[in-house]
Write an enzyme that holds these catalytic residues in place. Structure first.
Site, mmCIF file in Angstrom:
data_model
loop_
_atom_site.group_PDB
_atom_site.id
_atom_site.type_symbol
_atom_site.label_atom_id
_atom_site.label_comp_id
_atom_site.label_asym_id
_atom_site.label_seq_id
_atom_site.Cartn_x
_atom_site.Cartn_y
_atom_site.Cartn_z
ATOM 1 N N GLU A 125 0.850 -1.186 0.000
ATOM 2 C CA GLU A 125 0.000 0.000 0.000
ATOM 3 C C GLU A 125 0.888 1.239 0.000
ATOM 4 O O GLU A 125 1.832 1.320 0.785
ATOM 5 C CB GLU A 125 -0.909 0.029 1.223
ATOM 6 C CG GLU A 125 -1.949 1.124 1.138
ATOM 7 C CD GLU A 125 -2.929 1.153 2.317
ATOM 8 O OE1 GLU A 125 -3.773 2.059 2.350
ATOM 9 O OE2 GLU A 125 -2.835 0.284 3.193
ATOM 10 N N GLY A 172 3.037 2.292 10.431
ATOM 11 C CA GLY A 172 2.818 1.644 11.714
ATOM 12 C C GLY A 172 2.510 0.181 11.553
ATOM 13 O O GLY A 172 3.055 -0.673 12.261
ATOM 14 N N ALA A 173 1.618 -0.132 10.627
ATOM 15 C CA ALA A 173 1.226 -1.516 10.375
ATOM 16 C C ALA A 173 0.417 -1.551 9.090
ATOM 17 O O ALA A 173 -0.022 -0.517 8.589
ATOM 18 C CB ALA A 173 0.412 -2.080 11.538
ATOM 19 N N MET A 174 0.214 -2.753 8.555
ATOM 20 C CA MET A 174 -0.477 -2.917 7.283
ATOM 21 C C MET A 174 -1.411 -4.108 7.347
ATOM 22 O O MET A 174 -1.018 -5.186 7.764
ATOM 23 C CB MET A 174 0.563 -3.092 6.157
ATOM 24 C CG MET A 174 -0.039 -3.284 4.797
ATOM 25 S SD MET A 174 -1.068 -1.865 4.330
ATOM 26 C CE MET A 174 -2.284 -2.686 3.311
ATOM 27 N N GLU A 175 -2.656 -3.885 6.874
ATOM 28 C CA GLU A 175 -3.745 -4.845 7.055
ATOM 29 C C GLU A 175 -3.830 -5.913 5.981
ATOM 30 O O GLU A 175 -4.911 -6.463 5.758
ATOM 31 C CB GLU A 175 -5.074 -4.088 7.119
ATOM 32 C CG GLU A 175 -5.545 -3.480 5.795
ATOM 33 C CD GLU A 175 -5.132 -2.046 5.572
ATOM 34 O OE1 GLU A 175 -5.774 -1.359 4.757
ATOM 35 O OE2 GLU A 175 -4.168 -1.611 6.218
ATOM 36 N N HIS A 223 -6.927 -1.994 15.062
ATOM 37 C CA HIS A 223 -7.124 -1.261 13.810
ATOM 38 C C HIS A 223 -6.896 -2.170 12.602
ATOM 39 O O HIS A 223 -7.733 -2.234 11.686
ATOM 40 C CB HIS A 223 -6.175 -0.069 13.768
ATOM 41 C CG HIS A 223 -6.308 0.789 12.547
ATOM 42 N ND1 HIS A 223 -7.061 1.929 12.521
ATOM 43 C CD2 HIS A 223 -5.780 0.671 11.297
ATOM 44 C CE1 HIS A 223 -7.007 2.482 11.320
ATOM 45 N NE2 HIS A 223 -6.222 1.738 10.559
ATOM 46 N N GLU A 224 -5.780 -2.868 12.596
ATOM 47 C CA GLU A 224 -5.478 -3.711 11.430
ATOM 48 C C GLU A 224 -6.435 -4.894 11.352
ATOM 49 O O GLU A 224 -6.838 -5.304 10.254
ATOM 50 C CB GLU A 224 -4.025 -4.181 11.478
ATOM 51 C CG GLU A 224 -2.997 -3.066 11.601
ATOM 52 C CD GLU A 224 -3.179 -1.935 10.604
ATOM 53 O OE1 GLU A 224 -3.649 -2.189 9.478
ATOM 54 O OE2 GLU A 224 -2.845 -0.781 10.945
ATOM 55 N N HIS A 265 -9.720 -3.741 9.924
ATOM 56 C CA HIS A 265 -9.633 -3.541 8.479
ATOM 57 C C HIS A 265 -10.065 -4.792 7.705
ATOM 58 O O HIS A 265 -10.405 -4.692 6.518
ATOM 59 C CB HIS A 265 -8.200 -3.198 8.077
ATOM 60 C CG HIS A 265 -7.927 -1.742 7.941
ATOM 61 N ND1 HIS A 265 -8.763 -0.860 7.292
ATOM 62 C CD2 HIS A 265 -6.870 -0.982 8.361
ATOM 63 C CE1 HIS A 265 -8.256 0.353 7.316
ATOM 64 N NE2 HIS A 265 -7.102 0.317 7.967
ATOM 65 N N GLU A 321 -9.885 4.209 6.165
ATOM 66 C CA GLU A 321 -9.055 4.625 7.287
ATOM 67 C C GLU A 321 -9.832 5.422 8.333
ATOM 68 O O GLU A 321 -9.696 5.173 9.531
ATOM 69 C CB GLU A 321 -7.844 5.415 6.787
ATOM 70 C CG GLU A 321 -6.888 4.608 5.933
ATOM 71 C CD GLU A 321 -6.296 3.401 6.647
ATOM 72 O OE1 GLU A 321 -6.446 3.276 7.887
ATOM 73 O OE2 GLU A 321 -5.688 2.556 5.957
#
Length: 869
Positions: free
Chosen positions: A122, A262-265, A298-299, A302, A321
């Site tokens: 992403e 921070g992180a990726m879903e 959060h992830e 998603h 988001e």
């Protein structure tokens, strides 16, 4: 890397993709001298699109072969595209490319890190892996096979479920994964590495068993249990709050120390920055534990709001988001402390998003155009986007919002959709007309709401008048703004029946409240019901009453913030004029009452209420910012409170000591927070006794929260000779030099120091073994944190600006995403005096004029200068 002339992409130009990809088969042959990627795509023309040339996206790909239906194809290749003509209605396209992940310093696409190979796709990283139609509305099913050396990379992962694995010659092995769900390329992920794993499982509400795994660098498993617990709590919460159950057989998290975000879903294979996975009481603070809870949530959230239903195009980024931030905020509030969670959210919004809305990068939560999409992963899209979602819930109620979510998934599961689609589902489920509300999606800037009140004693009527405006909007049309209100009497009692939500729909509007015996004190914008500037001419007495008696925790805090802001800004003007600031006795008295009520109101709330507004937030209230005067004024108020309340701070500091074992619970975290606020104020006394107290806490602390709070207090000591400061900094590094995330704290505490020699310290630290210019976490900890140090970054001689320009130019080609985030430190340069503006302009022009400047940085810098990109 040479950058072509940047091209602006416009929302209005959206057209459906000319071709669709039903199935993707990828084969990765990972070797030391490069990785060969074989891609086999089952493609067909899009029946709703105009027939066109097939154009595939790519970047830094070495093409070895291209075939259509098994036969070599004729194609046209540029550095960023591969084009084919005369294609049948349905066909198989196979491409073979070589990529060099070991040399991929951008950390986008497939790249090498210490413990193996990882991906970040992403927004547009997949094109750095293979030729593809790299846009979110092309959704496909994937089958992926990885080949690698078994001893070096024993773990081979991809999205979905493992379907086969085996050994190969020369000590190599392979594994195949199949994802049963369609997804866009940005959700693709693979990992090949030497990693330890923590396994667990979760039984869903329907009785399915989901296998959970967290993969981390070797010897870090003891720092994973909190993240695993957070994942299971998130899964349960989403079932209970929104009826959303995990749809996967396997859910995996992989932590990597080199990560831009921070992180990726990625579907079923989340890739995280280690800072949002690794935690143990001696290496992570209470804030770290809470952040891990929310980012893991959060992830995971998603998986539905972003993966099962995704964005049609990148202009719709807030669709996933903003909605998912709102969901993680609600989860965090339920898990921890709802009253302080809301305060922190608004504090963060005002510190980051409000200035963004007033600066050169201002954009709606759904931008109309962009040059580089990576520049729009912003506080506006995320945090303001979440506030817009929260307003929808405020307008239609929690039950109506849940019904709207149900309708959204009923209509759009498995689709790539738009913000209008989401709001239409909310409207259909609730019957509410959101036509005017859509202005929030399409206009930049923060609305201003001016309010006034008048009382007609004879009629017993109180009238509230509101006027709304937004100077950054393209026109003067009004927003739909929900304003939660309540009324209090002169003794601080909430007037029965006065709580309501007003809907501002006109530029000027009146509301009447009848049957009142005396003029009330209004409580406006309760729980921060809309992301606006609210102007109301409260008297200090009214604010003091609200601080003491307001039943809404946010507005009680807000009353204190308004009191403190007025005092600090008045003091800054006095200091700039060569005068001494004056502090009314009433403010210290109000702070004393807060300290006395901590048992009833909660230690966490009192800690927030005693934390003065940040310098960045205060700067937004000044027409021309004098950072030195502002800094001196804020510190002077802290010193005044410390002198007036020394006994109370000392007594409470001792009383709040925790004897039981550390736990990151809301109750314990609140006690630690208030105790450390007390320590911070005592340090303002600038006495040897206070410094010894801080050093004693530093040395005896059994948790990172208390140890780091003591270190931060000592790091701010201005005295040239402070042995406790140097002793603590040296001991901290000696103890934690092998814990990368703790070293980040050590860097950050020095770059955010208020000492006059901070820039010299930061420069020296760039040559320290602890700093790695290739690691985003280190850059953010040292360099970007310095850019947020209002008084030191904005030094009158321009030295802070010149230093930042040098760092941006060092990084712009190596890692454009990180460099462009550093460039955002210049966003508010036009708020300062002429001398500072001259220095900032020179630094920005030097960046802009650099040959072959990366597109990411060029867009930010030219917009900051007020030029076209």
């Amino acid at each position: 890397m040479k950058t072509d002339t940047p091209q602006t992409v416009y929302l209005k130009d959206y057209t459906p993709p000319a071709y669709l990809i039903d199935h993707v088969e990828l084969d990765f042959d990972i070797r030391a001298d490069g990785t060969t990627v074989t891609s086999t795509l089952a493609m067909r023309r899009n029946p709703v699109a105009t027939p066109a040339t097939l154009v595939l996206d790519g970047e830094e790909l070495h093409t070895l072969s291209v075939a259509v239906d098994g036969k070599p194809a004729t194609y046209t290749e540029t550095p960023t595209s591969l084009s084919l003509n005369d294609l049948p209605a349905a066909f198989t396209l196979q491409t073979v490319v070589r990529i060099q992940p070991d040399h991929n310093t951008r950390l986008s696409g497939l790249y090498r890190s210490t413990d193996g190979y990882f991906t970040q796709c992403e927004a547009q990283g997949f094109r750095r892996i293979t030729w593809f139609i790299d846009r979110p509305d092309v959704m496909s099913r994937y089958t992926v096979t990885l080949h690698a050396d078994q001893a070096t990379y024993p773990v081979l992962l991809a999205n979905g479920n493992p379907v086969a694995a085996g050994a190969e010659a020369d000590g190599r092995h392979w594994a195949t994964w199949e994802d049963p769900f369609k997804k866009p390329a940005y959700l693709f992920a693979v990992v090949a590495g030497k990693l330890d794993v923590l396994r667990d499982s979760f039984r869903t509400a329907s009785g399915r068993e989901v296998q959970l795994a967290i993969y981390v660098e070797p010897d870090k498993l003891d720092q994973c249990p909190h993240a695993m617990d957070a994942l299971k709590k998130s899964m349960k919460w989403d079932e209970e709050r929104f009826g959303l159950e995990c749809d996967l057989d396997h859910y995996m998290i992989v932590a990597v120390g080199d990560f831009n975000m921070g992180a990726m879903e990625n579907k079923g294979l989340n890739i995280f920055n280690t800072k949002y996975v690794l935690a143990r009481s001696d290496v992570a603070t209470d804030v770290d534990f809470e952040n891990i809870d929310r980012v893991v949530a959060h992830e995971y959230f998603h998986n539905w709001t972003g993966n099962r239903v995704t964005c049609r195009d990148w202009f719709q980024l807030s669709l996933k988001e903003g909605l998912t931030v709102f969901r993680d905020q609600e989860f965090g509030a339920d898990l921890h402390n709802r009253q302080t969670a809301r305060i922190r959210e608004v504090r963060g919004l005002r510190a980051a998003q409000f200035p963004e809305d007033a600066g050169p990068m201002a954009h709606p939560i759904r931008p109309a155009s962009f040059v580089e999409i990576n520049n729009f992963y912003t506080a506006t899209v995320y945090e303001k986007g979440a506030e817009v979602i929260r307003m929808i819930q405020t307008l239609i109620g929690r039950d109506g919002f849940r019904a709207g979510m149900d309708e959204y998934f009923r209509r759009h599961d498995g689709q790539a959709v738009t913000c209008e689609d989401f709001v239409a589902a909310m409207a259909a489920a609730s019957g509410f007309d959101f036509a005017q509300f859509m202005r929030w999606y399409n206009q930049p800037g923060t609305p201003h709401v001016a309010a006034s009140g008048s009382f007609d004693a004879a009629a017993g009527r109180y009238t509230l008048r509101f006027t709304q405006s937004n100077p950054r909007a393209s026109d003067a049309a009004p927003y739909l703004i929900p304003v939660r209100v309540a009324l209090f009497d002169g003794e601080g009692h909430l007037l029965a029946g006065s709580e309501q939500t007003l809907q501002l729909t006109a530029t000027e509007q009146e509301f009447h409240i009848d049957n009142l015996a005396a003029e009330p004190v209004p409580s406006l914008l309760r729980d921060f019901s809309a992301p606006v500037y609210l102007d109301f001419a409260y008297t200090p007495e009214q604010l003091t009453l609200l601080l003491a008696h307001e039943s809404d925790p946010f507005n009680a805090w807000e009353a204190g913030q308004r009191l403190a802001s007025t005092l600090i800004l008045d003091a800054a003007r006095a200091i700039a004029a060569g005068q001494s600031p004056q502090w009314p006795d009433s403010f210290a008295a109000a702070a004393r009452r807060l300290l006395q009520t901590q048992a009833q109101r909660g230690a966490a709330f009192v800690a927030e209420a005693l934390t003065l507004p940040g310098e960045g937030t205060l700067a937004e209230m000044m027409e021309v910012v004098d950072p030195d005067a502002l800094h001196a004024a804020r510190n002077a108020l802290r010193r005044h409170l410390a002198e007036e309340l020394e006994g109370e701070f000392s007594g409470l500091y001792a009383a709040l000591a925790i004897s039981e074992a550390y736990a990151p619970t809301a109750a314990q975290a609140g006690r630690r927070a208030l105790r450390n606020v007390c320590l911070g104020y005592l340090m303002e006394l600038d006495t040897d006794a206070a410094r010894r107290l801080a050093l004693q806490q530093f040395e005896k602390a059994d948790n990172m929260t208390d140890q780091f709070a003591a270190l931060a207090s000592l790091a701010n000591v201005n005295a040239e000779l402070c042995p406790q400061r140097e002793q603590a900094l040296a001991a901290f590094y000696a103890t934690w030099q092998d814990e990368a995330l703790v070293v980040d704290k050590w860097l950050a505490v020095q770059s955010t120091s208020r000492r006059p020699d901070t820039l010299a310290t930061v420069k020296a630290l760039t040559a320290h073994p602890a700093f790695d210019a290739g690691n985003p976490n280190k850059i953010y900890a040292l360099i970007r944190n310095f850019g947020a140090n209002l008084v030191r970054f904005n030094a009158a001689d321009g030295s802070g600006y010149a230093f930042m320009a040098d760092r941006i130019l060092d990084l712009h080609d190596r890692n454009p995403q990180v460099a462009s985030r550093l460039a955002r430190c210049f966003d508010r340069w036009k708020k300062f005096d002429d001398t500072r503006q001259d220095h900032a302009r020179a630094a920005l022009q030097r960046i802009r004029n650099h040959p072959d400047l990366s597109r990411d940085v060029l867009e930010v810098v030219t917009r900051s200068l007020g030029e076209a990109a």
